[in-house]
Design a protein around this motif. Structure first.
Motif, PDB file in Angstrom:
ATOM      1  N   LEU A 804       0.775  -1.258  -0.041  1.00  0.00           N
ATOM      2  CA  LEU A 804      -0.019   0.138  -0.067  1.00  0.00           C
ATOM      3  C   LEU A 804       0.793   1.258   0.091  1.00  0.00           C
ATOM      4  O   LEU A 804       1.715   1.440   0.875  1.00  0.00           O
ATOM      5  N   GLY A 805       0.643   2.012  -1.037  1.00  0.00           N
ATOM      6  CA  GLY A 805       1.406   3.323  -1.045  1.00  0.00           C
ATOM      7  C   GLY A 805       0.936   4.147  -2.180  1.00  0.00           C
ATOM      8  O   GLY A 805       0.384   3.637  -3.395  1.00  0.00           O
ATOM      9  N   ALA A 806       1.369   5.475  -2.018  1.00  0.00           N
ATOM     10  CA  ALA A 806       0.624   6.168  -3.365  1.00  0.00           C
ATOM     11  C   ALA A 806       1.977   6.440  -4.393  1.00  0.00           C
ATOM     12  O   ALA A 806       3.225   6.299  -4.108  1.00  0.00           O
ATOM     13  N   PHE A 807       1.439   6.542  -5.868  1.00  0.00           N
ATOM     14  CA  PHE A 807       2.313   6.688  -6.853  1.00  0.00           C
ATOM     15  C   PHE A 807       1.945   8.120  -7.403  1.00  0.00           C
ATOM     16  O   PHE A 807       1.296   8.196  -8.234  1.00  0.00           O
ATOM     17  N   HIS A 808       3.084   9.075  -6.983  1.00  0.00           N
ATOM     18  CA  HIS A 808       2.806  10.237  -7.660  1.00  0.00           C
ATOM     19  C   HIS A 808       3.585  10.417  -8.893  1.00  0.00           C
ATOM     20  O   HIS A 808       3.347  11.342  -9.720  1.00  0.00           O
ATOM     21  N   GLY A 809       4.628   9.620  -9.141  1.00  0.00           N
ATOM     22  CA  GLY A 809       5.450   9.728 -10.002  1.00  0.00           C
ATOM     23  C   GLY A 809       6.088   8.605 -10.251  1.00  0.00           C
ATOM     24  O   GLY A 809       6.222   7.497  -9.373  1.00  0.00           O
ATOM     25  N   GLU A 810       6.800   8.374 -11.680  1.00  0.00           N
ATOM     26  CA  GLU A 810       7.431   7.201 -11.950  1.00  0.00           C
ATOM     27  C   GLU A 810       8.743   7.140 -11.520  1.00  0.00           C
ATOM     28  O   GLU A 810       9.631   6.004 -11.531  1.00  0.00           O
ATOM     29  N   ALA A 811       9.344   8.142 -11.031  1.00  0.00           N
ATOM     30  CA  ALA A 811      10.764   8.462 -10.497  1.00  0.00           C
ATOM     31  C   ALA A 811      10.405   8.150  -8.724  1.00  0.00           C
ATOM     32  O   ALA A 811      11.563   8.552  -8.132  1.00  0.00           O
ATOM     33  N   SER A 812       9.254   7.901  -8.310  1.00  0.00           N
ATOM     34  CA  SER A 812       9.075   7.956  -6.871  1.00  0.00           C
ATOM     35  C   SER A 812       9.658   6.597  -6.287  1.00  0.00           C
ATOM     36  O   SER A 812       9.701   5.530  -6.953  1.00  0.00           O
ATOM     37  N   PRO A 813      10.027   6.638  -4.949  1.00  0.00           N
ATOM     38  CA  PRO A 813      10.574   5.267  -4.522  1.00  0.00           C
ATOM     39  C   PRO A 813       9.445   4.163  -4.485  1.00  0.00           C
ATOM     40  O   PRO A 813       9.794   3.297  -4.715  1.00  0.00           O
ATOM     41  N   ASN A 814       8.079   4.642  -4.351  1.00  0.00           N
ATOM     42  CA  ASN A 814       7.312   3.638  -4.078  1.00  0.00           C
ATOM     43  C   ASN A 814       7.254   2.705  -5.701  1.00  0.00           C
ATOM     44  O   ASN A 814       7.074   1.478  -5.710  1.00  0.00           O
ATOM     45  N   TYR A 815       7.340   3.512  -6.784  1.00  0.00           N
ATOM     46  CA  TYR A 815       7.218   3.064  -7.977  1.00  0.00           C
ATOM     47  C   TYR A 815       8.529   2.093  -8.592  1.00  0.00           C
ATOM     48  O   TYR A 815       8.535   1.154  -8.780  1.00  0.00           O
ATOM     49  N   ASP A 816       9.653   2.618  -7.961  1.00  0.00           N
ATOM     50  CA  ASP A 816      10.797   1.824  -7.985  1.00  0.00           C
ATOM     51  C   ASP A 816      10.727   0.555  -7.261  1.00  0.00           C
ATOM     52  O   ASP A 816      11.248  -0.432  -7.767  1.00  0.00           O
ATOM     53  N   SER A 817      10.296   0.709  -6.026  1.00  0.00           N
ATOM     54  CA  SER A 817      10.229  -0.452  -5.223  1.00  0.00           C
ATOM     55  C   SER A 817       9.297  -1.753  -5.855  1.00  0.00           C
ATOM     56  O   SER A 817       9.775  -2.532  -5.955  1.00  0.00           O
ATOM     57  N   MET A 818       8.218  -1.168  -6.282  1.00  0.00           N
ATOM     58  CA  MET A 818       7.376  -2.153  -6.933  1.00  0.00           C
ATOM     59  C   MET A 818       7.889  -2.848  -8.186  1.00  0.00           C
ATOM     60  O   MET A 818       7.844  -3.998  -8.415  1.00  0.00           O
ATOM     61  N   MET A 819       8.440  -1.982  -8.828  1.00  0.00           N
ATOM     62  CA  MET A 819       9.381  -2.422 -10.419  1.00  0.00           C
ATOM     63  C   MET A 819      10.375  -3.609  -9.827  1.00  0.00           C
ATOM     64  O   MET A 819      10.331  -4.569 -10.445  1.00  0.00           O
ATOM     65  N   TRP A 820      10.980  -3.175  -8.785  1.00  0.00           N
ATOM     66  CA  TRP A 820      12.239  -4.023  -8.312  1.00  0.00           C
ATOM     67  C   TRP A 820      11.339  -5.265  -7.832  1.00  0.00           C
ATOM     68  O   TRP A 820      11.837  -6.509  -8.127  1.00  0.00           O
ATOM     69  N   PHE A 821      10.593  -5.231  -6.961  1.00  0.00           N
ATOM     70  CA  PHE A 821       9.930  -6.352  -6.541  1.00  0.00           C
ATOM     71  C   PHE A 821       9.257  -7.319  -7.375  1.00  0.00           C
ATOM     72  O   PHE A 821       9.356  -8.538  -7.431  1.00  0.00           O
ATOM     73  N   VAL A 822       8.582  -6.684  -8.381  1.00  0.00           N
ATOM     74  CA  VAL A 822       7.655  -7.578  -9.638  1.00  0.00           C
ATOM     75  C   VAL A 822       8.785  -8.218 -10.506  1.00  0.00           C
ATOM     76  O   VAL A 822       8.830  -9.347 -10.758  1.00  0.00           O
ATOM     77  N   GLU A 823       9.925  -7.496 -10.888  1.00  0.00           N
ATOM     78  CA  GLU A 823      10.901  -7.838 -11.741  1.00  0.00           C
ATOM     79  C   GLU A 823      11.893  -8.811 -11.237  1.00  0.00           C
ATOM     80  O   GLU A 823      12.225 -10.006 -12.064  1.00  0.00           O
ATOM     81  N   GLU A 824      12.363  -8.390  -9.984  1.00  0.00           N
ATOM     82  CA  GLU A 824      13.497  -9.520  -9.635  1.00  0.00           C
ATOM     83  C   GLU A 824      13.025 -10.245  -8.248  1.00  0.00           C
ATOM     84  O   GLU A 824      13.716 -11.232  -8.306  1.00  0.00           O
ATOM     85  N   VAL A 825      12.230  -9.731  -7.617  1.00  0.00           N
ATOM     86  CA  VAL A 825      11.842 -10.674  -6.096  1.00  0.00           C
ATOM     87  C   VAL A 825      10.633 -11.699  -6.709  1.00  0.00           C
ATOM     88  O   VAL A 825      10.769 -13.013  -6.442  1.00  0.00           O
ATOM     89  N   MET A 826       9.749 -11.316  -7.318  1.00  0.00           N
ATOM     90  CA  MET A 826       8.649 -12.292  -7.444  1.00  0.00           C
ATOM     91  C   MET A 826       9.014 -13.685  -8.415  1.00  0.00           C
ATOM     92  O   MET A 826       8.492 -14.482  -7.904  1.00  0.00           O
ATOM     93  N   PRO A 827       9.831 -13.542  -9.126  1.00  0.00           N
ATOM     94  CA  PRO A 827      10.510 -14.656  -9.960  1.00  0.00           C
ATOM     95  C   PRO A 827      10.917 -15.647  -9.100  1.00  0.00           C
ATOM     96  O   PRO A 827      10.951 -16.979  -9.435  1.00  0.00           O
ATOM     97  N   LEU A 828      11.306 -15.296  -7.955  1.00  0.00           N
ATOM     98  CA  LEU A 828      12.168 -16.002  -7.070  1.00  0.00           C
ATOM     99  C   LEU A 828      11.132 -16.882  -5.953  1.00  0.00           C
ATOM    100  O   LEU A 828      11.804 -17.393  -4.915  1.00  0.00           O
ATOM    101  N   LEU A 829      10.059 -16.376  -5.903  1.00  0.00           N
ATOM    102  CA  LEU A 829       8.940 -16.699  -4.778  1.00  0.00           C
ATOM    103  C   LEU A 829       8.568 -18.397  -5.180  1.00  0.00           C
ATOM    104  O   LEU A 829       7.333 -18.417  -5.444  1.00  0.00           O
ATOM    105  N   LYS A 830       9.380 -19.294  -5.338  1.00  0.00           N
ATOM    106  CA  LYS A 830       9.056 -20.424  -5.936  1.00  0.00           C
ATOM    107  C   LYS A 830       8.279 -21.412  -4.850  1.00  0.00           C
ATOM    108  O   LYS A 830       7.657 -22.450  -5.213  1.00  0.00           O
ATOM    109  N   ALA A 831       8.595 -21.077  -3.697  1.00  0.00           N
ATOM    110  CA  ALA A 831       7.969 -22.028  -2.524  1.00  0.00           C
ATOM    111  C   ALA A 831       6.637 -21.663  -2.327  1.00  0.00           C
ATOM    112  O   ALA A 831       5.861 -22.328  -1.677  1.00  0.00           O
TER     113      ALA A 831
END
Length: 978
Positions: A804-831
């Motif tokens: 849960l977080g606001a997305f006021h721009g694509e350079a924001s910490p929230n947008y970056d954090s979600m891109m990182w989580f979706v692209e790099e973390v989620m593929p590793l959630l194999k268990a």
């Protein structure tokens, strides 16, 4: 074959019988489109990478590229924008589409969306298409509206609009060369030309948009135009400017237009997708007109209408009595003195009964009526009716009725009023909110819908003034609660014990006028407060019960009586002048101070990004008994009537102001404020020249800069994480010494305007240290204040992962954090089970493209969510994968307060100061495998989940105690005023 008439001849020449085979071997290389759903020529022009691939013979056609890979993210046709469609409907994530058998947004639209009212884009409005079909008796076949329209000949396609964003008739008349190009077969219709021609900046789409004007008045968009960016200024306007309120053409004030509640409700309700679309529809006679400058209503006509409305009640009430029977104890006694005018009396009583279902003891004094008032018992059940053969007057009638009162509160109510819904309910709440409150005054609105008074002022000479009389009833100045000198007894709620102590009205003011003014002054002399309640709104037919004959002479006589009787009180009042109304509008208690709080926007809680904390500061200031005015740097886009629900009733929201009006605002309120509280350092920087100039209006005014976050270290960390500077260039790798030097430079730049303020506020001790490092020792710390509301659902009934977080721009910490989580973390959630998804909730600014996140097969995008309790109650794990940030992470405190265990980055764990494995799980922001492993552990281990939940609740209780938060706010204010 219809699109390419020469195909039949070519097939014969080359011996082809199968059309599809001809297309695959010859047509695709000639730039033919395979069907009306895909435009080959446009696709090649729109995407340079496709053109390059065709030259290199990687694909036989653009269509082949689209089928092989382009369908995932590119648009197939000039009438459909894949990205915009999925941005408009955030729920259309890849998981949502795949689960329902769709390969992309276009497939969804053609197979399902169009039939269910989904809009393909701004240039394809389904409702207008249907209107066109009915008007011109055009048959739109089973293939759908869009496909059928594309098959129409130009003279029909251009005959009626299919979008509020394009006017084909005007376009063809303005640019005759377009008609020639269509007749030559170069374009299918006018819209086709506008959206695909090679010089898009040379054309305007309608009489309500001027391309040259927009570029000239919005120079900030110019770097985004051309090349692989936006096609022209209108492209920007449709995507962003229309919702931002930018002016599309000379004389079109879209920002003002969108402030209308009617415009807002039409746009929010989906009738129109922007204020501009509604504006054009209104100009075409297909939307209810909004009068930006409404002519004043003739008050005599509205008074007559008020009376005529009252007569409508008579036939209804003759058949069904108004029920004022009291069962048990009365909650409020209503005193109404009447003399004839049965229609007005029944209208007032009907609105009273309809707006309050509690126990009302109704006491009616019939003061010598000669009309049907004599038969009131047949129309009103349960009322106490006191009869008099002669007209004894309002004052004596009220005093007689007071002897019959049994309820703890008395409402003096004229019979020439109509109560708005819940007016009495809100007045009673206000009366009992504080023990010192003696009476409650209403917001009185005249029949012409202008204010009679928003509380009333008593001048030094004893004359009176209804505050903001003749103004719009919904202006900010009339929309907050405050102590006032007095309120008119057209609607005046008073505690019974105080009335009896004072003996009711003073008979020196018989038969009427100044008796209510005198009563309120006498109440104040015994220590009772008179409070204005804006939610108690009442329409009043002025002089309706008494008439105006002889009123002026009576008012003048009783004014002199009043001035003589209360000389000592009046000596402390403001002299009679309209410019003193601001100071006179509120009875100022010596200990109560006034705060002007300036923020980017009115800090609504749903905006996130520090606005929740600003909102909590406003609430804390009110709880500490400060008067607060909230002033936005940017003019508020949300309709004013939706702003108040996020604030206490005592807060004044200057929603009709912005930075451009601040100098005039401060001049008008010279000397009014005791404290200036500026939220966010960038606001202090942009306001400094204005504040320096206006300092003479802020004499003896303390000042606070609430930094909210010190951004300098975040900027450096962002460079480390992304490898880019703020301008998009590659970031240089710094040595430790260079980094420290750069940090000092950034701190100096960021805080260069902080010298203006007596006190600087940091959100953490770490930030406070940075501020001191920059040379400012006058710094205090204010974190978050939060109430614990743990959600009850047990571990086993929860599932999925929440952010849960606001997305006021694509350079924001929230947008970056979600891109990182979706692209790099989620593929590793194999268990985790394959159906475990990440759900992303929170405010999304229209400029933010969420489709890259929504393309992951295990991501759902929820957007803004009203009910956070229900939201947090669904999920098993909260994630905060922030890689660069500053300040104090509100999302961590919020998740903990809701009882949802979390996995965060080490950065956030350090900022919040909690212990890993004890209150939360954490991993470095450059370790996706570690973060994934922590999520899997927490998701599958109930014992760990319960432990972290309880520990985090204790930690957040300690760190965000509301009483401590308010105490700290009090300390900051005190330090700033000394």
């Amino acid at each position: 074959m219809l699109r390419y008439p020469d195909v039949r001849e070519l097939m014969q020449q080359h011996g082809y019988v199968d059309v599809r085979l001809f297309y695959e071997e010859i047509g695709c290389h000639r730039g033919h489109s395979p069907n009306r759903y895909f435009d080959e020529v446009w696709y090649r022009q729109r995407y340079p990478e496709v053109r390059r691939g065709l030259l290199e013979r990687r694909w036989a056609s653009g269509f082949e590229h689209y089928c092989m890979e382009g369908h995932t993210h590119l648009s197939p046709h000039w009438l459909f924008d894949e990205t915009a469609y999925r941005q408009r409907y955030l729920e259309l994530t890849d998981q949502h589409l795949a689960g329902r058998g769709f390969c992309n947004g276009y497939d969804h639209y053609l197979s399902y969306g169009e039939a269910h009212g989904f809009q393909a884009g701004p240039f394809c409005d389904l409702r207008l298409m249907r209107q066109m079909a009915q008007k011109y008796d055009v048959w739109f076949g089973p293939e759908g509206l869009l496909a059928s329209w594309l098959a129409l000949p130009a003279h029909i396609a251009d005959a009626a609009p299919i979008s509020w964003y394009f006017d084909a008739g005007w376009y063809l008349e303005t640019y005759p060369q377009v008609r020639e190009a269509i007749e030559a077969g170069e374009y299918g219709n006018a819209l086709h030309h506008y959206l695909t021609n090679p010089t898009p900046e040379a054309f305007s789409p309608s009489p309500w948009f001027d391309e040259d004007y927009y570029r000239r008045t919005s120079p900030d968009i110019l770097p985004s135009l051309g090349g692989d960016g936006l096609r022209n200024g209108y492209d920007h306007f449709v995507l962003f400017g229309a919702s931002e309120g930018r002016s599309p053409a000379e004389g079109v004030d879209l920002a003002r237009y969108r402030q209308s509640p009617l415009v807002w409700s039409d746009c929010e309700g989906g009738v129109f997708d922007s204020p501009f679309a509604r504006f054009v529809a209104e100009k075409n006679g297909q939307a209810v007109p909004v009068a930006v400058e409404e002519p004043p209503l003739d008050e005599e006509q509205t008074r007559q209408l008020f009376r005529e409305d009252a007569t409508l009640y008579l036939p209804v009430l003759a058949r069904q009595k108004l029920d004022f029977r009291v069962r048990g104890m009365a909650e409020v006694s209503v005193i109404m003195v009447v003399h004839d005018q049965i229609d007005l009396t029944l209208q007032a009583l009907a609105s009273l009964r309809a707006g309050y279902d509690g126990a009302i003891e109704l006491i009616l004094v019939d003061s010598g009526s000669r009309d049907e008032t004599a038969g009131l018992e047949e129309l009103v059940e349960g009322a106490i009716i006191l009869r008099h053969r002669t007209n004894i007057g309002y004052l004596l009638g009220c005093n007689e009725a007071l002897h019959h009162v049994t309820a703890p509160a008395v409402l003096y109510l004229n019979n020439d009023v109509r109560l708005y819904p819940d007016a009495l309910h809100h007045a009673l709440k206000r009366l009992y909110r504080l023990e010192t409150t003696g009476a409650v005054a209403a917001r009185l609105v005249r029949t012409n819908l202008y204010l009679q008074e928003a509380g009333s002022i008593i001048w030094r000479d004893g004359a009176t003034y209804g505050y903001r009389r003749q103004d719009d009833p919904n202006i900010p100045e009339a929309s907050f609660s405050r102590d006032v000198d007095y309120g008119s007894a057209a609607f005046l709620l008073v505690k019974t014990g105080l009335l009896r102590r004072l003996g009711g009205y003073d008979t020196r003011y018989w038969p009427a006028y100044f008796e209510d003014t005198d009563l309120c002054v006498r109440l104040q002399k015994i220590g009772a407060r008179i409070v204005y309640e804006p939610l108690a709104m009442v329409e009043h037919l002025e002089f309706g019960s008494s008439g105006q004959s002889g009123s002026h002479q009576l008012i003048q006589r009783h004014w002199k009586v009043f001035a003589q009787q209360h000389q000592e009180f009046l000596r402390h009042q403001q002299p009679q002048h309209i410019r003193n109304a601001l100071l006179g509008r509120e009875r100022r208690r010596p200990e109560r101070q006034r705060v002007l709080l300036i923020e980017d926007r009115i800090p609504l809680r749903g905006l996130g990004s520090g606005y929740v904390r600003s909102n909590d500061i406003v609430r804390a200031l009110v709880a500490l008994d400060y008067h607060v005015t909230v002033f936005p740097v940017m003019r508020e886009r949300t309709p004013s009537f939706l702003l108040y629900r996020d604030f206490p009733e005592e807060v004044e929201l200057a929603f009709d102001q912005d930075m451009s009006t601040l100098p005039a605002f401060l001049e008008e309120r010279a000397g009014y404020y005791d404290l200036l509280w500026v939220g966010r350092t960038h606001n202090m920087a942009r306001l400094l020249p204005l504040l320096n100039e206006a300092s003479r209006f802020l004499l003896h005014c303390g000042s606070v800069l609430d930094t909210e976050v010190v951004a300098a270290p975040r900027a450096l960390l962002q460079q480390d994480v992304t490898g880019l500077m703020a301008d998009g260039t590659a970031a240089k790798v710094l040595t430790l010494a260079e980094r420290e030097k750069e940090l000092d430079r950034l701190l100096a730049d960021e805080l260069q305007s902080a010298h203006y303020c007596r006190q600087i506020v940091a959100v953490t001790e770490h930030d406070a240290g940075l501020i001191r490092r920059a040379g400012y020792p006058n710094v205090m710390v204010l974190g978050h204040g939060m109430e614990l509301v743990p959600t009850p659902r047990p571990y086993g009934e929860r599932r999925d992962i929440l952010f849960l977080g606001a997305f006021h721009g694509e350079a924001s910490p929230n947008y970056d954090s979600m891109m990182w989580f979706v692209e790099e973390v989620m593929p590793l959630l194999k268990a985790l089970p394959d159906d475990v998804c990440l759900h992303i909730a929170g405010y999304v600014h229209p400029s933010v493209d969420m489709t890259p996140l929504g393309r992951h097969p295990r991501v759902e995008i929820l957007g803004a969510v009203e009910d956070l309790s229900a939201l947090f109650d669904r999920y098993r794990v909260f994630v905060a994968p922030t890689r660069f940030a500053g300040g104090l992470p509100f999302k961590v405190h919020e998740a903990a307060a809701r009882g949802l265990p979390m996995v965060v980055t080490e950065l956030l764990r350090e900022e919040v100061g909690w212990q890993a494995e004890e209150t939360l799980l954490s991993a470095p922001g450059n370790d996706p495998a570690g973060f994934a492993a922590a999520v899997e552990r927490l998701y599958d281990d109930e014992v760990l989940w319960q432990h972290l939940r309880q520990s985090a609740l204790e930690a957040v209780r300690h760190d965000t105690d509301l009483e401590q938060f308010r105490h700290r706010v009090k300390q900051i204010v005190t330090a700033s005023l000394n």
